[in-house]
Design a protein around this motif. Sequence first.
Motif, PDB file in Angstrom:
ATOM      1  N   ALA A   6       0.824  -1.208   0.000  1.00 63.08           N
ATOM      2  CA  ALA A   6       0.000   0.000   0.000  1.00 63.08           C
ATOM      3  C   ALA A   6       0.860   1.262   0.000  1.00 63.08           C
ATOM      4  CB  ALA A   6      -0.935  -0.001   1.205  1.00 63.08           C
ATOM      5  N   ALA A   7       1.955   1.252   0.755  1.00 63.06           N
ATOM      6  CA  ALA A   7       2.836   2.423   0.789  1.00 63.06           C
ATOM      7  C   ALA A   7       3.395   2.722  -0.595  1.00 63.06           C
ATOM      8  CB  ALA A   7       3.979   2.193   1.780  1.00 63.06           C
ATOM      9  N   ILE A   8       3.806   1.678  -1.286  1.00 62.54           N
ATOM     10  CA  ILE A   8       4.370   1.881  -2.624  1.00 62.54           C
ATOM     11  C   ILE A   8       3.276   2.289  -3.601  1.00 62.54           C
ATOM     12  CG2 ILE A   8       5.719   0.851  -4.483  1.00 62.54           C
ATOM     13  CD1 ILE A   8       7.113   1.276  -1.684  1.00 62.54           C
ATOM     14  N   ALA A   9       2.089   1.697  -3.474  1.00 57.68           N
ATOM     15  CA  ALA A   9       0.981   2.057  -4.367  1.00 57.68           C
ATOM     16  C   ALA A   9       0.616   3.530  -4.223  1.00 57.68           C
ATOM     17  CB  ALA A   9      -0.238   1.175  -4.083  1.00 57.68           C
ATOM     18  N   GLY A  10       0.521   4.002  -2.980  1.00 54.25           N
ATOM     19  CA  GLY A  10       0.195   5.404  -2.753  1.00 54.25           C
ATOM     20  C   GLY A  10       1.256   6.336  -3.303  1.00 54.25           C
ATOM     21  N   THR A  11       2.509   5.951  -3.132  1.00 57.05           N
ATOM     22  CA  THR A  11       3.615   6.774  -3.621  1.00 57.05           C
ATOM     23  C   THR A  11       3.632   6.810  -5.147  1.00 57.05           C
ATOM     24  OG1 THR A  11       4.889   6.124  -1.672  1.00 57.05           O
ATOM     25  CG2 THR A  11       6.105   7.134  -3.482  1.00 57.05           C
TER      26      THR A  11
END
Length: 202
Positions: free
Chosen positions: A98-103
């Motif tokens: 999720a962190a990478i997707a948001g970024t």
Amino acid sequence: MLYTLDLFATVVFAITGALAASRKEMDILGFLWLGAAAGVGGGTLRDLILDQPVFWTVSPAALIASLVAAALMHFIAPIFQSRIKVIIWLDAFGMAFAAIAGTVKCIGLETSGLVAVVLGVFTASAGGITRDLLAQEPSIILKRDIYVTAAATGATTVVLLHAFGLSLEISSAIGFAVAIVLRGAAIAFGWTLPVFKSRPAR
């Protein structure tokens, strides 16, 4: 790539939501509710802040996958001897995805690097917060564990590497690895950051 990251994050968080429902001995509708809420919570917050169409309303595949995963867990959850350990480890992977997707979504919209990191952290945290709130469990981000730090470090890695010319795919893979390794090490070795010590008021 963003679609794949969102899908993985949604399914993994949905499984943790369903396992939380199993710990509360909910019926199958409770599993579906907690699974869906945990699964799409982070991406929903991200898209609302960015004033973008919410990802699972544009393509319901991620929502359907989260419901299927939650329903499946209703039948197989008893095979896990320690569901809280499974939740913690799966949550680590969900956080990293999720962190990478948001970024990545922020980079695609050409926001500033700071905004990309912050929304990466928001995306990583919101699903777990929603799950813990609905399941009446202590929120994982309020514990001393390294969690937000891992999400922020992974997101920052993506932003910096991409700014230095690496492709978004390679930057994202390295950022994911950084986030999951840091969070995994914190779980395995009990790593924490120094906490604020309150003092008597003068």
